[in-house]
Scaffold this motif. Sequence first.
Motif, PDB file in Angstrom:
ATOM      1  N   ALA A  62       0.822  -1.210   0.000  1.00  0.00           N
ATOM      2  CA  ALA A  62       0.000   0.000   0.000  1.00  0.00           C
ATOM      3  C   ALA A  62       0.858   1.263   0.000  1.00  0.00           C
ATOM      4  O   ALA A  62       0.377   2.340  -0.372  1.00  0.00           O
ATOM      5  CB  ALA A  62      -0.933   0.000   1.213  1.00  0.00           C
ATOM      6  N   HIS A  63       2.113   1.141   0.400  1.00  0.00           N
ATOM      7  CA  HIS A  63       3.039   2.277   0.407  1.00  0.00           C
ATOM      8  C   HIS A  63       3.470   2.538  -1.041  1.00  0.00           C
ATOM      9  O   HIS A  63       4.088   1.694  -1.683  1.00  0.00           O
ATOM     10  CB  HIS A  63       4.244   1.947   1.297  1.00  0.00           C
ATOM     11  CG  HIS A  63       5.118   3.107   1.566  1.00  0.00           C
ATOM     12  ND1 HIS A  63       6.223   3.373   0.809  1.00  0.00           N
ATOM     13  CD2 HIS A  63       5.046   4.069   2.523  1.00  0.00           C
ATOM     14  CE1 HIS A  63       6.816   4.460   1.289  1.00  0.00           C
ATOM     15  NE2 HIS A  63       6.118   4.895   2.329  1.00  0.00           N
ATOM     16  N   ARG A  64       3.095   3.689  -1.560  1.00  0.00           N
ATOM     17  CA  ARG A  64       3.292   3.998  -2.979  1.00  0.00           C
ATOM     18  C   ARG A  64       4.744   3.849  -3.427  1.00  0.00           C
ATOM     19  O   ARG A  64       5.014   3.248  -4.471  1.00  0.00           O
ATOM     20  CB  ARG A  64       2.804   5.416  -3.267  1.00  0.00           C
ATOM     21  CG  ARG A  64       2.959   5.780  -4.717  1.00  0.00           C
ATOM     22  CD  ARG A  64       2.496   7.162  -5.071  1.00  0.00           C
ATOM     23  NE  ARG A  64       2.076   7.955  -3.929  1.00  0.00           N
ATOM     24  CZ  ARG A  64       1.668   9.206  -4.000  1.00  0.00           C
ATOM     25  NH1 ARG A  64       1.618   9.813  -5.163  1.00  0.00           N
ATOM     26  NH2 ARG A  64       1.299   9.866  -2.944  1.00  0.00           N
ATOM     27  N   ALA A  65       5.692   4.379  -2.676  1.00  0.00           N
ATOM     28  CA  ALA A  65       7.100   4.306  -3.082  1.00  0.00           C
ATOM     29  C   ALA A  65       7.591   2.862  -3.130  1.00  0.00           C
ATOM     30  O   ALA A  65       8.321   2.475  -4.048  1.00  0.00           O
ATOM     31  CB  ALA A  65       7.961   5.138  -2.137  1.00  0.00           C
ATOM     32  N   THR A  66       7.178   2.052  -2.166  1.00  0.00           N
ATOM     33  CA  THR A  66       7.562   0.641  -2.154  1.00  0.00           C
ATOM     34  C   THR A  66       6.968  -0.090  -3.345  1.00  0.00           C
ATOM     35  O   THR A  66       7.653  -0.850  -4.030  1.00  0.00           O
ATOM     36  CB  THR A  66       7.120  -0.031  -0.838  1.00  0.00           C
ATOM     37  OG1 THR A  66       7.789   0.617   0.257  1.00  0.00           O
ATOM     38  CG2 THR A  66       7.436  -1.505  -0.828  1.00  0.00           C
ATOM     39  N   ARG A  67       5.688   0.143  -3.608  1.00  0.00           N
ATOM     40  CA  ARG A  67       5.017  -0.510  -4.730  1.00  0.00           C
ATOM     41  C   ARG A  67       5.703  -0.162  -6.051  1.00  0.00           C
ATOM     42  O   ARG A  67       5.975  -1.036  -6.880  1.00  0.00           O
ATOM     43  CB  ARG A  67       3.545  -0.087  -4.762  1.00  0.00           C
ATOM     44  CG  ARG A  67       2.724  -0.786  -5.811  1.00  0.00           C
ATOM     45  CD  ARG A  67       1.252  -0.400  -5.732  1.00  0.00           C
ATOM     46  NE  ARG A  67       1.007   1.031  -5.863  1.00  0.00           N
ATOM     47  CZ  ARG A  67       0.613   1.835  -4.873  1.00  0.00           C
ATOM     48  NH1 ARG A  67       0.401   1.353  -3.661  1.00  0.00           N
ATOM     49  NH2 ARG A  67       0.400   3.119  -5.082  1.00  0.00           N
ATOM     50  N   ARG A  68       6.039   1.082  -6.241  1.00  0.00           N
ATOM     51  CA  ARG A  68       6.700   1.505  -7.476  1.00  0.00           C
ATOM     52  C   ARG A  68       8.106   0.918  -7.582  1.00  0.00           C
ATOM     53  O   ARG A  68       8.552   0.526  -8.660  1.00  0.00           O
ATOM     54  CB  ARG A  68       6.741   3.033  -7.544  1.00  0.00           C
ATOM     55  CG  ARG A  68       5.373   3.619  -7.780  1.00  0.00           C
ATOM     56  CD  ARG A  68       5.402   5.121  -7.768  1.00  0.00           C
ATOM     57  NE  ARG A  68       4.071   5.649  -8.059  1.00  0.00           N
ATOM     58  CZ  ARG A  68       3.778   6.923  -8.035  1.00  0.00           C
ATOM     59  NH1 ARG A  68       4.715   7.819  -7.752  1.00  0.00           N
ATOM     60  NH2 ARG A  68       2.556   7.329  -8.302  1.00  0.00           N
ATOM     61  N   GLN A  69       8.787   0.860  -6.462  1.00  0.00           N
ATOM     62  CA  GLN A  69      10.127   0.277  -6.433  1.00  0.00           C
ATOM     63  C   GLN A  69      10.076  -1.197  -6.854  1.00  0.00           C
ATOM     64  O   GLN A  69      10.863  -1.648  -7.689  1.00  0.00           O
ATOM     65  CB  GLN A  69      10.697   0.412  -5.018  1.00  0.00           C
ATOM     66  CG  GLN A  69      12.093  -0.117  -4.839  1.00  0.00           C
ATOM     67  CD  GLN A  69      12.551   0.052  -3.396  1.00  0.00           C
ATOM     68  OE1 GLN A  69      11.755   0.073  -2.462  1.00  0.00           O
ATOM     69  NE2 GLN A  69      13.853   0.171  -3.214  1.00  0.00           N
ATOM     70  N   LEU A  70       9.137  -1.947  -6.293  1.00  0.00           N
ATOM     71  CA  LEU A  70       9.020  -3.362  -6.619  1.00  0.00           C
ATOM     72  C   LEU A  70       8.591  -3.581  -8.066  1.00  0.00           C
ATOM     73  O   LEU A  70       9.056  -4.524  -8.718  1.00  0.00           O
ATOM     74  CB  LEU A  70       8.049  -4.049  -5.654  1.00  0.00           C
ATOM     75  CG  LEU A  70       8.489  -4.045  -4.188  1.00  0.00           C
ATOM     76  CD1 LEU A  70       7.443  -4.726  -3.333  1.00  0.00           C
ATOM     77  CD2 LEU A  70       9.850  -4.670  -3.995  1.00  0.00           C
ATOM     78  N   LEU A  71       7.731  -2.720  -8.567  1.00  0.00           N
ATOM     79  CA  LEU A  71       7.329  -2.803  -9.974  1.00  0.00           C
ATOM     80  C   LEU A  71       8.542  -2.594 -10.881  1.00  0.00           C
ATOM     81  O   LEU A  71       8.740  -3.323 -11.859  1.00  0.00           O
ATOM     82  CB  LEU A  71       6.237  -1.777 -10.292  1.00  0.00           C
ATOM     83  CG  LEU A  71       5.779  -1.711 -11.744  1.00  0.00           C
ATOM     84  CD1 LEU A  71       5.235  -3.047 -12.224  1.00  0.00           C
ATOM     85  CD2 LEU A  71       4.729  -0.611 -11.901  1.00  0.00           C
ATOM     86  N   GLU A  72       9.358  -1.638 -10.553  1.00  0.00           N
ATOM     87  CA  GLU A  72      10.569  -1.383 -11.340  1.00  0.00           C
ATOM     88  C   GLU A  72      11.502  -2.596 -11.287  1.00  0.00           C
ATOM     89  O   GLU A  72      12.057  -3.004 -12.312  1.00  0.00           O
ATOM     90  CB  GLU A  72      11.274  -0.137 -10.807  1.00  0.00           C
ATOM     91  CG  GLU A  72      12.424   0.320 -11.675  1.00  0.00           C
ATOM     92  CD  GLU A  72      12.938   1.677 -11.257  1.00  0.00           C
ATOM     93  OE1 GLU A  72      13.228   2.482 -12.155  1.00  0.00           O
ATOM     94  OE2 GLU A  72      13.079   1.934 -10.041  1.00  0.00           O
ATOM     95  N   TYR A  73      11.633  -3.212 -10.125  1.00  0.00           N
ATOM     96  CA  TYR A  73      12.462  -4.422 -10.011  1.00  0.00           C
ATOM     97  C   TYR A  73      11.897  -5.545 -10.879  1.00  0.00           C
ATOM     98  O   TYR A  73      12.642  -6.261 -11.530  1.00  0.00           O
ATOM     99  CB  TYR A  73      12.533  -4.899  -8.562  1.00  0.00           C
ATOM    100  CG  TYR A  73      13.302  -4.019  -7.621  1.00  0.00           C
ATOM    101  CD1 TYR A  73      14.021  -2.911  -8.052  1.00  0.00           C
ATOM    102  CD2 TYR A  73      13.303  -4.299  -6.261  1.00  0.00           C
ATOM    103  CE1 TYR A  73      14.717  -2.105  -7.167  1.00  0.00           C
ATOM    104  CE2 TYR A  73      14.001  -3.508  -5.370  1.00  0.00           C
ATOM    105  CZ  TYR A  73      14.703  -2.415  -5.822  1.00  0.00           C
ATOM    106  OH  TYR A  73      15.396  -1.631  -4.936  1.00  0.00           O
ATOM    107  N   ALA A  74      10.585  -5.699 -10.870  1.00  0.00           N
ATOM    108  CA  ALA A  74       9.947  -6.754 -11.656  1.00  0.00           C
ATOM    109  C   ALA A  74      10.233  -6.575 -13.149  1.00  0.00           C
ATOM    110  O   ALA A  74      10.364  -7.555 -13.879  1.00  0.00           O
ATOM    111  CB  ALA A  74       8.441  -6.766 -11.401  1.00  0.00           C
ATOM    112  N   VAL A  75      10.346  -5.341 -13.588  1.00  0.00           N
ATOM    113  CA  VAL A  75      10.604  -5.058 -14.992  1.00  0.00           C
ATOM    114  C   VAL A  75      12.094  -5.208 -15.327  1.00  0.00           C
ATOM    115  O   VAL A  75      12.454  -5.781 -16.358  1.00  0.00           O
ATOM    116  CB  VAL A  75      10.117  -3.630 -15.356  1.00  0.00           C
ATOM    117  CG1 VAL A  75      10.587  -3.215 -16.744  1.00  0.00           C
ATOM    118  CG2 VAL A  75       8.605  -3.539 -15.234  1.00  0.00           C
ATOM    119  N   LEU A  76      12.970  -4.737 -14.468  1.00  0.00           N
ATOM    120  CA  LEU A  76      14.390  -4.641 -14.806  1.00  0.00           C
ATOM    121  C   LEU A  76      15.222  -5.880 -14.494  1.00  0.00           C
ATOM    122  O   LEU A  76      16.200  -6.145 -15.193  1.00  0.00           O
ATOM    123  CB  LEU A  76      15.018  -3.430 -14.115  1.00  0.00           C
ATOM    124  CG  LEU A  76      14.503  -2.068 -14.571  1.00  0.00           C
ATOM    125  CD1 LEU A  76      15.221  -0.955 -13.822  1.00  0.00           C
ATOM    126  CD2 LEU A  76      14.666  -1.895 -16.064  1.00  0.00           C
TER     127      LEU A  76
END
Length: 103
Positions: free
Chosen positions: A66-80
Motif C-alpha cells: 500500500a506504500h506507494r514508493a515501495t510498490r513503485r520500487q518493486l514494480l521497477e524491479y519486476a521489470v528490470l
Amino acid sequence: KGEARALRLLAAGGWRILEREVTAEGVVRVDGEERTYTVRADALVRRRRRTCVAEFKGGGGSATIAHRATRRQLLEYAVLFDVDGVLLVDADAGRIHEVEFPA
C-alpha cells in the motif's frame, strides 16, 4: 539490525542468498533521447528452482504494498531484473511477501 533479521528470515524460509546489493540497468527514452540509470535491490535469492530479487523493509509503513514508493520500487524491479519473482521482506513483522504484477 533490520537487514540481519531479513537475512535470517529468508534463510529460515529456505531461501539461499546468491548476492547482496544487486544492481540492474534501466533505460528510459526522454524526447527521443535514451538515458540509462541503475537500480539497487537488497538481495538476489534462490529457493528450489526459483530466483527472486528481494527488498528489505521495516517499520514506518514502508513494508506494505500500500506504500506507494515501495510498490513503485518493486514494480521497477519486476521489470528490470531477469528473475522469477519479487519478494518484499518485512523484517519487523517477520514476513516474506511474494509480489506479482499481473499484466
